[in-house]
Write an enzyme that holds these catalytic residues in place. Sequence first.
Site, PDB file in Angstrom:
ATOM      1  N   SER A   1       0.638  -1.377  -0.247  1.00 24.51           N
ATOM      2  CA  SER A   1       0.449   0.141  -0.027  1.00 24.51           C
ATOM      3  C   SER A   1       0.284   1.263  -0.089  1.00 24.51           C
ATOM      4  CB  SER A   1      -1.110  -0.258   1.320  1.00 24.51           C
ATOM      5  OG  SER A   1      -1.586   0.959   1.133  1.00 24.51           O
TER       6      SER A   1
ATOM      7  N   HIS B   1      -7.841  -5.289   0.209  1.00 28.66           N
ATOM      8  CA  HIS B   1      -6.436  -5.274  -0.110  1.00 28.66           C
ATOM      9  C   HIS B   1      -5.402  -5.193   1.137  1.00 28.66           C
ATOM     10  CE1 HIS B   1      -3.626  -1.220  -0.178  1.00 28.66           C
ATOM     11  NE2 HIS B   1      -3.875  -0.766   0.511  1.00 28.66           N
TER      12      HIS B   1
HETATM   13  C1  GTR Z   1      -5.803   4.702   1.617  1.00 26.66           C
HETATM   14  C2  GTR Z   1      -4.620   5.477   0.486  1.00 26.66           C
HETATM   15  C3  GTR Z   1      -4.174   4.490  -0.594  1.00 26.66           C
HETATM   16  C4  GTR Z   1      -3.148   3.568   0.482  1.00 26.66           C
HETATM   17  C5  GTR Z   1      -3.868   2.858   1.320  1.00 26.66           C
HETATM   18  C6  GTR Z   1      -2.935   2.238   2.610  1.00 26.66           C
HETATM   19  O1  GTR Z   1      -6.165   5.383   2.503  1.00 26.66           O
HETATM   20  O2  GTR Z   1      -5.707   5.755  -0.204  1.00 26.66           O
HETATM   21  O3  GTR Z   1      -3.568   5.255  -1.397  1.00 26.66           O
HETATM   22  O4  GTR Z   1      -1.840   3.501   0.349  1.00 26.66           O
HETATM   23  O5  GTR Z   1      -4.209   4.042   2.234  1.00 26.66           O
HETATM   24  O6  GTR Z   1      -1.856   2.555   2.136  1.00 26.66           O
HETATM   25  O7  GTR Z   1      -3.297   1.258   3.483  1.00 26.66           O
END
Ligand code: GTR
Length: 441
Positions: free
Chosen positions: A272, A420
């Site tokens: 991420s 995610h």
């Molecule tokens: C989210 C963000 C992403 C990603 C994520 C993370 O809120 O929008 O770009 O980086 O966080 O790091 O878990």
Amino acid sequence: IASPPAAAQKFEPNYDEAKVPAYQLPDPLVMESGDPVTTAEQWPARRAEIIELFTQHVFGRMPEHRRVESKVVRRDANANDGQTVRTELSVIVKSPQLDPSNPGDIEKSIEIHVLVDVPHSRGAANGDAAKPAAVPAFLGLNFQGNHTVTSDPNVRITPSWVRDRRDDSTEGNRAVAGGRGVAASRWPSEMINQRGYALITAYYGDIDPDTDDGFQNGIHGLMPEFIASLPPEERPGSIAGWTYGISCILDAIEKTPNLGIDVSRVGVIGHSRLGKTALWAGAIDPRFALVISNDSGCGGAALSRRAVGETVGRINASFPHWFCDGFEHYNQNENALPVDSHELIALAAPRPIAVGSATDDKWADPRGEFLAARAASPVYELLGLPGLLDDEGQTPSEPPQPDHAYSSGAISYHLRAGGHDLAKEDWQCYLDFADRFLQQD
Ligand code: GTR
């Protein structure tokens, strides 16, 4: 160009391929002058240009120089039920430059705690007189503290600022013992060790707190004069800071004797926002032998020009401290960006790079990550290596099926079924890919 505050902006992410705007990617093999890059010998000059463009327009500039000290604070030869030699390092990063003619210059430092898990039977760290060969390693920053990657009650709890999770793992902005092991699924050190690799991890907030604090704290606080000397739009954001910290950690690994790690075979990995960080770290620190981006999305492996899911405008509004202010010029204006993510991926060349996405992680635009990985291929081909290949050894026209990797070239792409996360299945792909490049036997 300042974007309106996030709250004032009604953001509707686009997930409809039919609504992806028309775009043309910048050509990684054309110099800014318009001259084509046609030989491997010409690539380093173009590579330096692309690094400079990302520095000026996306991440910001950090000093070239680093001053790092490292000390072993704990060693446990029997971690993970005897399978792992666990070492905790205290890494001190000092102000990179002091003006010797100015006695008022005060040296500042920060401490990064680093957890190093080396397979017991392999590394020299077990004190074996026969000194078995040192092992390759994965180095990645974690989100919640080293004590969250394992339930080992002896691992130090970070004293740094943490996000208040409003659960047992934090009390306000402090990490507490309730968080032990909560992120263990993301860092399967036993599995990594069993496959013959070491794991090196540190808490990203030890390097720079993930808040918009005007860069008073963390790594930026070590270098106020350096930052003040830069054009305001090039002042480094947090991703540049975490990246600098990653290089400092590798410096520390190099300096620490008997860790059992072969520093010429270390891959950098991140998930991420830390996947964005891993891509940039791999790009600017050529010591990394492998680069891995997991679900890195906007500002990472996903093509900004597609504007699918999270966009440049949206990320700059929600996380104004991650990138340099120059990146804000491209809010709702992605086509003007002089680079895109396929070039960030290509900066790893000729070193292998793996890009991982997840089917339900639409916000990170899995298809945009696939297209970027594929569009990095011409750089690898120029250097005489296969880029992204499908199972028939061809350039794939579509992403692989879920839970399948295209990984026979020097660029790997896989799409995990699910959301995610950095999951065991992702690690399996990265370990299989790493075996082709980092294992000697
Ligand atoms: C989210 C963000 C992403 C990603 C994520 C993370 O809120 O929008 O770009 O980086 O966080 O790091 O878990």
